[in-house]
Design an enzyme around this catalytic site. Structure first.
Site, short mmCIF file in Angstrom:
data_model
loop_
_atom_site.label_atom_id
_atom_site.label_comp_id
_atom_site.label_asym_id
_atom_site.label_seq_id
_atom_site.Cartn_x
_atom_site.Cartn_y
_atom_site.Cartn_z
N SER A 71 0.82 -1.22 0.00
CA SER A 71 0.00 0.00 0.00
C SER A 71 0.86 1.26 0.00
O SER A 71 1.98 1.28 0.51
CB SER A 71 -0.91 0.02 1.23
OG SER A 71 -1.84 -1.03 1.17
N1 SAH Z 1 -1.87 -4.60 3.65
C1 SAH Z 1 -0.93 -4.62 2.54
C2 SAH Z 1 -1.61 -4.44 1.21
C3 SAH Z 1 -1.97 -5.73 0.66
S1 SAH Z 1 -2.72 -5.73 -0.93
C4 SAH Z 1 0.14 -3.55 2.72
O1 SAH Z 1 0.23 -2.97 3.78
O2 SAH Z 1 0.93 -3.32 1.82
C5 SAH Z 1 -4.20 -6.60 -0.52
C6 SAH Z 1 -4.03 -8.03 -0.10
O3 SAH Z 1 -5.35 -8.53 0.13
C7 SAH Z 1 -3.40 -8.95 -1.14
O4 SAH Z 1 -2.26 -9.56 -0.60
C8 SAH Z 1 -4.50 -9.97 -1.44
O5 SAH Z 1 -4.02 -11.28 -1.67
C9 SAH Z 1 -5.33 -9.90 -0.17
N2 SAH Z 1 -6.71 -10.38 -0.31
C10 SAH Z 1 -7.59 -10.19 -1.33
N3 SAH Z 1 -8.76 -10.79 -1.06
C11 SAH Z 1 -8.63 -11.39 0.16
C12 SAH Z 1 -9.49 -12.17 0.98
N4 SAH Z 1 -10.73 -12.47 0.61
N5 SAH Z 1 -9.01 -12.62 2.16
C13 SAH Z 1 -7.74 -12.33 2.57
N6 SAH Z 1 -6.89 -11.59 1.84
C14 SAH Z 1 -7.31 -11.12 0.64
#
Ligand code: SAH
Length: 222
Positions: A71
């Site tokens: 993010s």
């Molecule tokens: N929090 C992270 C951003 C991650 S991007 C940061 O700080 O950089 C979003 C994440 O959500 C991805 O890794 C994706 O695999 C996950 N994701 C998407 N759908 C999901 C679900 N239903 N359950 C758990 N994780 C999920």
């Protein structure tokens, strides 16, 4: 790979580069000193692959593999600020661990963080990154986070870092009285919502337009 990672960072991850990022966050309206301090002291470069680590202190989302992203620092700051603005939080649930950057920021401001990720290699990498930073108040779960994490709830706050088309009911149910849910909602056009539980009612505020990866259903088998 992690063993080669340097916590303090040299050259491009110098203190000056980090201060520039902080200035940018303040210019964009982030005012919580607690949040700014945590972002300042978080080594974002360790969450990225070697080839991208020189861009770690730019205020942008960057690829982390598996079609996912780390993010943008501004968005992490905004979501975290929305959660802590009315006082300290004990238990926080995060949906979408990714590389663990938001998790690490939250874990320094809450008593305990529970985080769920549906892509196993990302979850494993996040565990290593957070161990390297020395954070121990985090529990991890591999699976579909759209149903929250019932056994560990209710939570004082829930952060969702992937966008559903609609807010999942189960996340609302797992909020404590006064609890807050910060969640991007939508498809091509997304808005960041802040929901506050007041008894059986949910007060909803739209914070701003955002762009997150979609919240997908089900877990990947790896
Ligand atoms: N929090 C992270 C951003 C991650 S991007 C940061 O700080 O950089 C979003 C994440 O959500 C991805 O890794 C994706 O695999 C996950 N994701 C998407 N759908 C999901 C679900 N239903 N359950 C758990 N994780 C999920």
């Amino acid at each position: 790979m992690n063993s080669k990672k340097n916590l303090s960072g040299i050259g491009m991850t110098s203190q000056r580069t980090r201060e520039r990022l902080l200035g940018r966050l303040m210019d964009q309206g982030i005012s919580s000193m607690e949040v700014l301090d945590v972002i300042r002291s978080t080594p974002r470069h360790i969450f990225l692959d070697e080839a991208l680590s020189h861009r770690a202190y730019e205020d942008v989302a960057l690829p982390i593999g598996h079609n996912q992203t780390i993010s943008q620092p501004y968005v992490v700051a905004r979501m975290t600020e929305a959660i802590i603005k009315s006082g300290p939080v004990d238990k926080v649930l995060e949906i979408g661990t990714g590389c663990g950057y938001q998790t690490s920021v939250m874990a320094r401001l809450a008593k305990s963080v529970y985080t769920v990720e549906r892509i196993r290699p990302l979850l494993d990498r996040a565990k290593k990154n957070l161990k390297l930073i020395g954070l121990r108040n985090i529990e991890f779960k591999f699976g579909d986070g759209s149903n929250g994490w019932e056994e560990k709830g209710p939570f004082d706050a829930i952060i969702t870092t992937a966008a559903p088309q609609q807010i999942p009911e189960s996340l609302l149910r797992q909020l404590n009285e006064g609890g807050r849910l910060v969640i991007p909602v939508g498809g091509d056009q997304q808005e960041l919502h802040l929901i506050t539980r007041q008894g059986d009612k949910f007060k909803s505020e739209v914070l701003e337009a955002v762009r997150f990866v979609p919240l997908l259903v089900g877990q990947l088998q790896h």
